[in-house]
Scaffold this motif. Structure first.
Motif, PDB file in Angstrom:
ATOM      1  N   GLU A   9      -8.779   0.879   3.653  1.00  0.00           N
ATOM      2  CA  GLU A   9      -7.490   1.585   3.614  1.00  0.00           C
ATOM      3  C   GLU A   9      -6.330   0.583   3.588  1.00  0.00           C
ATOM      4  OE1 GLU A   9      -4.734   4.524   3.313  1.00  0.00           O
ATOM      5  OE2 GLU A   9      -6.906   4.666   3.057  1.00  0.00           O
ATOM      6  N   ASN A  10      -6.445  -0.509   4.371  1.00  0.00           N
ATOM      7  CA  ASN A  10      -5.405  -1.543   4.374  1.00  0.00           C
ATOM      8  C   ASN A  10      -5.308  -2.227   3.010  1.00  0.00           C
ATOM      9  OD1 ASN A  10      -4.649  -1.091   7.014  1.00  0.00           O
ATOM     10  ND2 ASN A  10      -5.988  -2.672   7.847  1.00  0.00           N
ATOM     11  N   ILE A  11      -6.455  -2.522   2.397  1.00  0.00           N
ATOM     12  CA  ILE A  11      -6.473  -3.159   1.079  1.00  0.00           C
ATOM     13  C   ILE A  11      -5.834  -2.235   0.049  1.00  0.00           C
ATOM     14  CG2 ILE A  11      -8.000  -3.886  -0.800  1.00  0.00           C
ATOM     15  CD1 ILE A  11      -9.881  -4.978   1.404  1.00  0.00           C
ATOM     16  N   ARG A  12      -6.180  -0.942   0.098  1.00  0.00           N
ATOM     17  CA  ARG A  12      -5.618   0.025  -0.844  1.00  0.00           C
ATOM     18  C   ARG A  12      -4.095   0.113  -0.676  1.00  0.00           C
ATOM     19  NH1 ARG A  12      -3.689   4.795  -0.997  1.00  0.00           N
ATOM     20  NH2 ARG A  12      -4.023   5.218   1.183  1.00  0.00           N
ATOM     21  N   ARG A  13      -3.640   0.161   0.572  1.00  0.00           N
ATOM     22  CA  ARG A  13      -2.208   0.254   0.845  1.00  0.00           C
ATOM     23  C   ARG A  13      -1.476  -1.005   0.376  1.00  0.00           C
ATOM     24  NH1 ARG A  13       0.286  -1.883   4.675  1.00  0.00           N
ATOM     25  NH2 ARG A  13      -1.500  -2.139   6.032  1.00  0.00           N
ATOM     26  N   ARG A  14      -2.067  -2.195   0.654  1.00  0.00           N
ATOM     27  CA  ARG A  14      -1.446  -3.445   0.211  1.00  0.00           C
ATOM     28  C   ARG A  14      -1.391  -3.528  -1.315  1.00  0.00           C
ATOM     29  NH1 ARG A  14      -4.096  -6.051   4.827  1.00  0.00           N
ATOM     30  NH2 ARG A  14      -5.886  -6.392   3.488  1.00  0.00           N
TER      31      ARG A  14
ATOM     32  N   GLN B 164      -1.184  -1.021  -3.389  1.00  0.00           N
ATOM     33  CA  GLN B 164      -0.111  -0.118  -3.836  1.00  0.00           C
ATOM     34  C   GLN B 164       1.256  -0.770  -3.640  1.00  0.00           C
ATOM     35  OE1 GLN B 164      -0.819   3.492  -1.629  1.00  0.00           O
ATOM     36  NE2 GLN B 164      -1.890   4.451  -3.345  1.00  0.00           N
ATOM     37  N   GLU B 165       1.438  -1.452  -2.517  1.00  0.00           N
ATOM     38  CA  GLU B 165       2.705  -2.136  -2.260  1.00  0.00           C
ATOM     39  C   GLU B 165       2.929  -3.260  -3.264  1.00  0.00           C
ATOM     40  OE1 GLU B 165       2.523  -3.446   1.792  1.00  0.00           O
ATOM     41  OE2 GLU B 165       2.764  -1.413   2.604  1.00  0.00           O
ATOM     42  N   ASP B 166       1.849  -4.002  -3.591  1.00  0.00           N
ATOM     43  CA  ASP B 166       1.969  -5.093  -4.558  1.00  0.00           C
ATOM     44  C   ASP B 166       2.347  -4.563  -5.934  1.00  0.00           C
ATOM     45  OD1 ASP B 166       1.337  -6.914  -2.609  1.00  0.00           O
ATOM     46  OD2 ASP B 166      -0.745  -7.196  -3.242  1.00  0.00           O
ATOM     47  N   VAL B 167       1.747  -3.439  -6.332  1.00  0.00           N
ATOM     48  CA  VAL B 167       2.078  -2.846  -7.630  1.00  0.00           C
ATOM     49  C   VAL B 167       3.537  -2.395  -7.640  1.00  0.00           C
ATOM     50  CG1 VAL B 167       1.641  -0.854  -9.122  1.00  0.00           C
ATOM     51  CG2 VAL B 167      -0.272  -2.176  -8.232  1.00  0.00           C
ATOM     52  N   ALA B 168       3.969  -1.782  -6.541  1.00  0.00           N
ATOM     53  CA  ALA B 168       5.366  -1.329  -6.468  1.00  0.00           C
ATOM     54  C   ALA B 168       6.324  -2.525  -6.528  1.00  0.00           C
ATOM     55  CB  ALA B 168       5.596  -0.535  -5.183  1.00  0.00           C
ATOM     56  N   LYS B 169       5.989  -3.619  -5.835  1.00  0.00           N
ATOM     57  CA  LYS B 169       6.842  -4.814  -5.870  1.00  0.00           C
ATOM     58  C   LYS B 169       6.843  -5.435  -7.259  1.00  0.00           C
ATOM     59  CE  LYS B 169       6.434  -6.089  -1.016  1.00  0.00           C
ATOM     60  NZ  LYS B 169       5.813  -7.020  -0.066  1.00  0.00           N
ATOM     61  N   ALA B 170       5.665  -5.456  -7.916  1.00  0.00           N
ATOM     62  CA  ALA B 170       5.590  -6.032  -9.265  1.00  0.00           C
ATOM     63  C   ALA B 170       6.461  -5.239 -10.230  1.00  0.00           C
ATOM     64  CB  ALA B 170       4.144  -6.053  -9.747  1.00  0.00           C
ATOM     65  N   ARG B 171       6.446  -3.916 -10.085  1.00  0.00           N
ATOM     66  CA  ARG B 171       7.302  -3.088 -10.950  1.00  0.00           C
ATOM     67  C   ARG B 171       8.783  -3.365 -10.659  1.00  0.00           C
ATOM     68  NH1 ARG B 171       3.971   2.396 -10.143  1.00  0.00           N
ATOM     69  NH2 ARG B 171       2.396   2.061 -11.730  1.00  0.00           N
ATOM     70  N   LYS B 172       9.096  -3.470  -9.376  1.00  0.00           N
ATOM     71  CA  LYS B 172      10.494  -3.623  -8.981  1.00  0.00           C
ATOM     72  C   LYS B 172      11.045  -4.995  -9.348  1.00  0.00           C
ATOM     73  CE  LYS B 172      13.440  -2.934  -4.938  1.00  0.00           C
ATOM     74  NZ  LYS B 172      13.463  -2.612  -3.507  1.00  0.00           N
ATOM     75  N   PHE B 173      10.227  -6.040  -9.106  1.00  0.00           N
ATOM     76  CA  PHE B 173      10.720  -7.406  -9.287  1.00  0.00           C
ATOM     77  C   PHE B 173      10.102  -8.117 -10.483  1.00  0.00           C
ATOM     78  CE2 PHE B 173      10.950  -6.578  -4.645  1.00  0.00           C
ATOM     79  CZ  PHE B 173      12.326  -6.564  -4.539  1.00  0.00           C
ATOM     80  N   GLY B 174       9.405  -7.392 -11.357  1.00  0.00           N
ATOM     81  CA  GLY B 174       8.742  -8.006 -12.503  1.00  0.00           C
ATOM     82  C   GLY B 174       9.696  -8.690 -13.451  1.00  0.00           C
ATOM     83  N   THR B 175      10.898  -8.204 -13.543  1.00  0.00           N
ATOM     84  CA  THR B 175      11.885  -8.788 -14.464  1.00  0.00           C
ATOM     85  C   THR B 175      12.750  -9.849 -13.792  1.00  0.00           C
ATOM     86  OG1 THR B 175      13.437  -7.021 -13.936  1.00  0.00           O
ATOM     87  CG2 THR B 175      12.014  -6.680 -15.848  1.00  0.00           C
TER      88      THR B 175
END
Length: 197
Positions: A70-75, A77-88
């Protein structure tokens, strides 16, 4: 040869024997269990306790594994959200000096045409560096290159001395970033030499 024995009909058997009484130890009657039987009961009790400890340990391991998943899944998801937010972010940082150069060029009013040209060329070099740093490449097929529908977009097909399916003219460069097409190159494609009028 004797005939195979048929299973006996329970109704034909004699009265059933209740074995539950045989398993009970009658302490009141003074009938002590044999030493071997007592040791066997203790062994079974120890085995049961050991099995229960193992089950409890496996259950705890299972709960920990579930929590870790569950911790890995949550992390993730957070990494994907950060990549989308800060990818540019990296690309934007590369473009800031380009903007600064353009603003500085516009702020100077009394420049010669040669100075403007040098400034524009320097700004273009900055832009090319930003593109390279962020794996952005141009797609600019030359005349005679094979038409690639994955990277080129044909605007029209024209009669030409070039072989059919080759680029006759580049109208607009295309771009890729990390091998992904951002914009296909706009081209005119040869219809082949047989099509010439």
């Amino acid at each position: 040869m004797s005939a195979p024995q048929k299973p006996l009909d329970p109704q034909q058997q004699g009265p059933s024997v209740d074995t539950s009484e045989q398993l009970e130890v009658n302490d009141a009657g003074g009938n002590a269990a044999e030493p071997g039987e007592q040791a066997s009961a203790e062994d079974l009790s120890a085995l049961l306790a050991d099995a229960q400890e193992r089950v409890a340990a496996y259950h705890e391991d299972l709960l920990r594994a579930r929590a870790e998943v569950e911790n890995i899944r949550r992390r993730a998801q957070e990494d994907v959200a950060k990549a989308r937010k800060f990818g540019t972010e990296s690309f934007a940082e590369s473009l800031i000096p380009v903007r600064d150069s353009l603003e500085a060029a516009l702020a100077l009013t009394d420049q010669t045409a040669e100075a403007w040209r040098e400034g524009v060329e320097a700004t273009l070099r900055q832009l090319n560096t930003a593109f390279e740093r962020n794996l952005m490449k141009e797609v600019a097929p030359a005349e005679g290159d094979k038409f690639d529908p994955h990277q080129h977009q044909a605007i029209s097909s024209v009669p030409s001395s070039q072989p059919e399916g080759t680029v006759v003219q580049l109208l607009q460069k295309g771009y890729t970033i990390s091998e992904r097409v951002l914009r296909p190159a706009l081209v005119m494609v040869s219809a082949g030499p047989g099509q010439q009028g």
